[in-house]
Design an enzyme around this catalytic site. Sequence first.
Site, PDB file in Angstrom:
ATOM      1  N   GLY B  24       0.789  -1.225   0.000  1.00 14.00           N
ATOM      2  CA  GLY B  24       0.000   0.000   0.000  1.00 14.00           C
ATOM      3  C   GLY B  24       0.821   1.276   0.000  1.00 14.00           C
ATOM      4  N   TYR B  34      -3.255  -0.487   7.056  1.00 18.19           N
ATOM      5  CA  TYR B  34      -4.650  -0.536   6.612  1.00 18.19           C
ATOM      6  C   TYR B  34      -5.578  -0.803   7.800  1.00 18.19           C
ATOM      7  CZ  TYR B  34      -3.611  -0.384   1.613  1.00 18.19           C
ATOM      8  OH  TYR B  34      -3.237   0.013   0.350  1.00 18.19           O
ATOM      9  N   LYS B 208      -1.654  -1.387 -12.550  1.00 19.47           N
ATOM     10  CA  LYS B 208      -1.394  -0.017 -12.114  1.00 19.47           C
ATOM     11  C   LYS B 208      -0.088   0.071 -11.342  1.00 19.47           C
ATOM     12  CE  LYS B 208      -4.015   2.357  -9.104  1.00 19.47           C
ATOM     13  NZ  LYS B 208      -5.335   2.806  -8.646  1.00 19.47           N
ATOM     14  N   LYS B 210       2.518   2.644  -9.036  1.00 20.78           N
ATOM     15  CA  LYS B 210       2.639   3.861  -8.233  1.00 20.78           C
ATOM     16  C   LYS B 210       3.866   4.648  -8.713  1.00 20.78           C
ATOM     17  CE  LYS B 210      -0.777   2.992  -5.412  1.00 20.78           C
ATOM     18  NZ  LYS B 210      -1.867   3.908  -5.056  1.00 20.78           N
ATOM     19  N   ASP B 238      -0.171   6.142 -11.057  1.00 18.07           N
ATOM     20  CA  ASP B 238      -0.862   6.740  -9.913  1.00 18.07           C
ATOM     21  C   ASP B 238       0.134   7.519  -9.053  1.00 18.07           C
ATOM     22  OD1 ASP B 238      -2.366   7.348  -7.680  1.00 18.07           O
ATOM     23  OD2 ASP B 238      -2.929   5.285  -7.209  1.00 18.07           O
ATOM     24  N   ASN B 240      -0.777   9.654  -6.452  1.00 15.59           N
ATOM     25  CA  ASN B 240      -1.280   9.915  -5.092  1.00 15.59           C
ATOM     26  C   ASN B 240      -1.062  11.358  -4.624  1.00 15.59           C
ATOM     27  OD1 ASN B 240      -0.617   6.807  -5.149  1.00 15.59           O
ATOM     28  ND2 ASN B 240      -2.211   7.149  -3.607  1.00 15.59           N
ATOM     29  N   GLU B 264      -3.376   8.937 -12.366  1.00 15.10           N
ATOM     30  CA  GLU B 264      -4.334   9.027 -11.259  1.00 15.10           C
ATOM     31  C   GLU B 264      -3.813   9.978 -10.194  1.00 15.10           C
ATOM     32  OE1 GLU B 264      -5.671   5.176 -10.061  1.00 15.10           O
ATOM     33  OE2 GLU B 264      -6.047   5.794  -8.001  1.00 15.10           O
ATOM     34  N   GLU B 293     -10.687   8.927  -5.247  1.00 18.57           N
ATOM     35  CA  GLU B 293     -10.639   8.172  -3.993  1.00 18.57           C
ATOM     36  C   GLU B 293     -10.606   9.097  -2.787  1.00 18.57           C
ATOM     37  OE1 GLU B 293      -6.773   6.196  -4.900  1.00 18.57           O
ATOM     38  OE2 GLU B 293      -6.273   6.637  -2.833  1.00 18.57           O
ATOM     39  N   ASP B 316     -15.535   5.897  -4.366  1.00 16.82           N
ATOM     40  CA  ASP B 316     -15.038   5.124  -3.230  1.00 16.82           C
ATOM     41  C   ASP B 316     -16.216   4.844  -2.300  1.00 16.82           C
ATOM     42  OD1 ASP B 316     -12.149   4.785  -1.485  1.00 16.82           O
ATOM     43  OD2 ASP B 316     -14.005   4.931  -0.351  1.00 16.82           O
ATOM     44  N   HIS B 343     -12.327   3.071  -7.081  1.00 12.60           N
ATOM     45  CA  HIS B 343     -11.175   2.832  -6.231  1.00 12.60           C
ATOM     46  C   HIS B 343     -11.488   1.648  -5.324  1.00 12.60           C
ATOM     47  CE1 HIS B 343      -9.034   3.722  -2.269  1.00 12.60           C
ATOM     48  NE2 HIS B 343      -8.076   3.486  -3.117  1.00 12.60           N
ATOM     49  N   ALA B 344     -10.501   0.769  -5.136  1.00 16.87           N
ATOM     50  CA  ALA B 344     -10.690  -0.325  -4.187  1.00 16.87           C
ATOM     51  C   ALA B 344      -9.339  -0.689  -3.592  1.00 16.87           C
ATOM     52  CB  ALA B 344     -11.357  -1.518  -4.845  1.00 16.87           C
ATOM     53  N   GLY B 345      -9.297  -1.779  -2.866  1.00 18.97           N
ATOM     54  CA  GLY B 345      -8.082  -2.141  -2.136  1.00 18.97           C
ATOM     55  C   GLY B 345      -8.330  -1.934  -0.663  1.00 18.97           C
TER      56      GLY B 345
END
Lengths: 426, 426
Positions: B24, B34, B208, B210, B238, B240, B264, B293, B316, B343-345
Amino acid sequence: KMTKTIIKLTVRDVRFPTSLEQHGSDAMHTDPDYSVAYVVIETDQGMQGYGLTFTVGRGTEIVVCAVEALSALVVGKSLEEIVSDFRGFYRLLTSDGQMRWIGPEKGVIQLATAAVLNAVWDLWARSEGKPLWKLLVEMDPRKLISCIDFRYITDALTEEEALGTSLDQMLKEGYPAYTTSCAWLGYSDQLLKQLCTDALNDGWTKFKVKVGADLKDDIRRCSLIRQMIGAHNTLMIDANQRWDVGEAITWVTRLAEYKPLWIEEPTSPDDILGHAAISKALAPLGIGVATGEQCHNRVMFKQFLQASALQFVQIDSCRLGSVNENLAVLLMAHKFKVPVCPHAGGVGLCELVQHLILFDYISVSASLDNRMCEFVDHLHQHFRSPVVIQNAHYMPPKDPGYSCEMLESSVQTHQYPQGQVWKKLQ
Amino acid sequence: KMTKTIIKLTVRDVRFPTSLEQHGSDAMHTDPDYSVAYVVIETDQGMQGYGLTFTVGRGTEIVVCAVEALSALVVGKSLEEIVSDFRGFYRLLTSDGQMRWIGPEKGVIQLATAAVLNAVWDLWARSEGKPLWKLLVEMDPRKLISCIDFRYITDALTEEEALGTSLDQMLKEGYPAYTTSCAWLGYSDQLLKQLCTDALNDGWTKFKVKVGADLKDDIRRCSLIRQMIGAHNTLMIDANQRWDVGEAITWVTRLAEYKPLWIEEPTSPDDILGHAAISKALAPLGIGVATGEQCHNRVMFKQFLQASALQFVQIDSCRLGSVNENLAVLLMAHKFKVPVCPHAGGVGLCELVQHLILFDYISVSASLDNRMCEFVDHLHQHFRSPVVIQNAHYMPPKDPGYSCEMLESSVQTHQYPQGQVWKKLQ
């Protein structure tokens, strides 16, 4: 040498039962109990800094919880360490790799950041023996700019541009204020008339009325107030986010004959494009749009300015990330040539924001055109250094610090839920 | 007759120490643990509803505190009472005259709203004996629309327009997914290669990566992944929220040769106009902008759509105000013809959002063009009804409810700070 290390942070939930008398009532906040999350930091040398953020009752305990979560990032640091890289410290609080998720830089966590950093700024000003506005005005511009986090706003204002802002030096006799004390939504016409008469006698020339609940009622109240204050004085109206975009335009058009200078918070505080549409529609009527008391960070203000979505910038000392983020907004407003008219009232908001608007006038805008600071005459008696209003002007505060310190007796009596005032009400 | 009155709400702080293995990790969230604020509601008939919102560690206790503040608005109400005026109930939670000040509809208080309402939706679906997506798909359109608060979005979508949306009925064999499990920022090249190979073998075609911490590093990683997956498969990147607007354009332009479908979160999630500028600059390169998200409410999504500021809507299930607010966004996205790629995870986000995207496909968009749902293969084992992925597709869940229920043993082991897992780490 270890000087002024912050060794302790306490935070308390302090509430005033203002809803009992309908003070502060508007179209969306019908029963506010004016409250603060009240922060005291203490150094190893026994020096204290006071900070707060404003809330309206329920939910204050959540902000208190958030301040407690941030306190680990503050306690153990020295004031010197913090102010030598204030931008870095600001980012430490707002960009913590885990806590930023629950913001970022908005809502509860940003309110908590404001309370904590307000206390740090208060401590800094006290340790220099100056009121905060003087600390700012006399600070080297490079130092001042180094307090601002420019992340996400460099497309509107770069650090170099900010440094170029003319930091003129001048000091006048107080900053013009307007009053919101006369016309809360829950007040009767009788009370409203009485308060207007009193305010006119005290030298007030600018008045704000709450609207948005009922159109007929608004027409009656606006007509009444305009009649009371005459054509030469200034009237503003405030809907506190009650309307959708189309509704705002229709409603305000119906109130245009009372010649309001601005309509405040016509719709969602997040709706930049909506405010732009409203601004465009109302411009031919000579009515501007004002917003900002719930605008949650500099990125939002940036866009409001870029989109010509407001004609009056209403900064708030406790919603944004303290002085640091307010500086960014003041400088952007100056670049975009939009006047700043701070939000105040609540608990302590007048005490705090007067420092920021004095700085804006002395060092940034050097103008009073279309500029004034909100004033509400409630709860000042609970502060160690309450605001001084003379002839409808804020007089520059003289005591060192950010004017956040509350009387310990007031804090204890109003602490929620264990204070005497609340025990009695249960 | 009093049926299914909610008599109890409990909320717990549940954290998984994912930062120990860099699962993550991204450019802004470098050490996420998480976590969830986990809500259980119980009726007088012994029926339970489960809800959660996702967080990444520190600060979860603040969300828990906010859920506790909201619980008084839920406990004592019957399910029938709530769903007979779900719009009113939504507004009760999001527009409480005192608590809205600390949002409004954003940050901690909106996350808490999501957790509580997710539990209510779960209870509703269970009481009908259906998985949530089926409850939605089979619901009368007028009833469905009555769950949405249209305040502040009527300039983009009216209730009448929403009712006109074609509610086609069709069901296919699963919803296409993409994987983010292969290329977290903290993973080594070796691990990344291994995970890519495994994923390709399992039938994955969309990946995807990061990016955003270091350009050279990003070039190496993107080049490596593009080489691994070949020209025919899909790559997304992505950042962030790492960049300012100008920086985003420059940086992504340097990565254009690896043909990402989207970039993203290039900058602040609040910067609608910034995303519009980035979208415009990257369009000639064939790269779209995706975000959502951390888009905090329907008013923000409305503007992203109005300003053509995104080409992929990433709803989300736990950031917005539950199913109610997600419905508003799905319908607006449909009107503006922009595909939704959720968005998921995290913890539970895959379990929840699959219901929403199935509904979107069956009842709203009826299209798979440029549509897919994120998938991350972590922590599913802690759920009573974990997602089922077959050949890189989400298979429609069959159990009644919103798939929020966690194993009680997992909750107890991971409760923070008293659970076994956290005691061991202290």
